[in-house]
Design an enzyme around this catalytic site. Structure first.
Site, PDB file in Angstrom:
ATOM      1  CD  GLU A 284      -2.898  -0.995  -0.012  1.00 52.22           C
ATOM      2  OE1 GLU A 284      -3.272   0.128  -0.382  1.00 52.22           O
ATOM      3  OE2 GLU A 284      -3.209  -2.040  -0.600  1.00 52.22           O
ATOM      4  CG  ASP A 368       2.585  -6.586  -6.297  1.00 53.45           C
ATOM      5  OD1 ASP A 368       2.050  -6.345  -5.193  1.00 53.45           O
ATOM      6  OD2 ASP A 368       2.002  -7.188  -7.217  1.00 53.45           O
TER       7      ASP A 368
END
Length: 394
Positions: A284, A368
């Site tokens: 996040e 990611d």
């Protein structure tokens, strides 16, 4: 009555509805019986049973999306366009003695009427989605009371806050600046959207969910240490009772500048280890690091600008209003903006959605990569596999 605008609106709606139905059907076919075998490179991560369960859930959701989209778009929306309801409703409201014709409350009542009707028409679909599909696959935790309360509160917030603000803003900028209104509308919208990023999570979302400070412990310590490491200006950590409605898990952050807050769904705390939660938060924070929120804001404002400048070229045309049954000589900024959206805006909206989807894939990969570069690859992998299993994601 000129019908060219109506025909264009029906054609645009039909094409876009059919296109979205096709995309959902492709997803449906991808998980159709016989189900795909579990890919070899996933056999060490999950089981055939979990993979089969995810495909069944995806298939049912996709089938539902196809049926709902076609029924709503091709039947209800096209019937509404061809019936002249836009002008009929406007005229009926204008004949009410306590509402000044063509004034603010006339515009507001017209928009609010369609908000209520739209909400009522979507209600059966929402009921089926929540209490049949989600329940069947073990995700629904919403009670009937919570479901009704959510819909009532959502409608009241729209009627008391969103609809008045948008009605006043559109009427003001069009009346004050005429054909030059798009620049000022985009400027005002930017301020409102930025304000909403703080206002909605702080004041609106707590009307639907409970936000408690994350208790002291390993999870909190890990998130605070990670935030300090990447210089994320974390000020508060919350746990949200997402389990009140669903067993799906998630996490997000919000806030302005040096005042950021992270929210974890309570389901996430139940499903993952502290190490995996830390890795998910690292993902996040990758969105923050790459400024994805600002880029999404740019797409939103770009779409609004395209809508606004397109509307400026059409909403002063009396033929547009006449085509949809508006009384002769009557024009309104709110109605005009909606009519432009119906006739031309569908294409702009679809292009914006495509751009958003492409960017979303890029953003997720970047987030990611941010987490893996910080050394969280194993924890992120195991955490995402758990989310796949628990959420039946595909």
């Amino acid at each position: 009555m000129p019908l060219g605008f109506v025909a264009s609106a029906v054609a645009a709606n039909t094409v876009n509805t059919s296109w979205n139905a096709y995309l959902n059907y492709r997803q449906y076919r991808a998980t159709f019986t016989p189900f795909q075998a579990l890919p070899a490179d996933m056999r060490s991560l999950t089981t055939e049973a979990d993979f089969d369960k995810a495909q069944r859930y995806c298939r049912e959701r996709s089938k539902f999306a196809v049926v709902r989209g076609l029924a709503t778009g091709l039947v209800v929306d096209n019937a509404w366009l061809l019936s002249g309801a836009v002008g009929r409703v406007w005229d009926v409201i204008g004949k009410l003695s306590w509402i000044p014709r063509s004034g603010f409350w006339h515009s507001y009542a017209w928009g609010a009427t369609f908000d209520v009707v739209t909400g009522l028409l979507s209600l059966p679909w929402d009921v089926y989605s929540t209490f049949v599909i989600e329940h069947k696959h073990g995700f629904n935790r919403t009670t009937v009371g919570t479901f009704v309360a959510d819909r009532v509160k959502g409608l009241l917030l729209n009627l008391a806050l969103v609809r008045p603000i948008t009605t006043w803003l559109l009427r003001f900028v069009v009346a004050r600046f005429g054909a030059s209104f798009p620049l000022y509308l985009c400027g005002a919208a930017t301020v409102l959207i930025l304000a909403a990023t703080f206002f909605v999570p702080t004041f609106i979302m707590p009307m639907f969910n409970k936000f408690d400070p994350l208790p002291e412990g390993e999870v909190r310590s890990r998130i605070e240490a990670l935030s300090a490491k990447v210089k994320f200006p974390l000020t508060k950590l919350f746990v949200m009772d997402g389990s009140k409605r669903s067993s799906h898990s998630n996490a997000f952050f919000y806030g302005f500048w040096r005042n950021k807050r992270i929210v974890l769904f309570d389901v996430l705390l139940e499903q993952m280890t502290p190490e995996e939660i830390e890795a998910v938060i690292a993902h996040e924070l990758g969105h923050w690091h790459h400024q994805h929120m600002l880029q999404n804001l740019g797409i939103t404002l770009g779409t609004l600008a395209a809508y606004s400048y397109g509307a400026a070229a059409t909403i002063f045309n009396p033929a547009l209003y006449g085509a949809f049954g508006m009384p002769r000589g009557e024009q309104d900024a709110v109605v005009g903006f909606e009519l432009f959206s119906l006739v031309y805006g569908e294409q702009v909206s679809e292009l914006s959605k495509m751009a958003g989807s492409l960017l979303s894939r890029k953003f997720e990969f970047q987030a990611d990569r941010f987490a893996t570069d910080l050394g969280y690859a194993p924890q992120l992998s195991s955490g995402l596999v758990k989310m796949f299993k628990e959420n039946s994601a595909t």
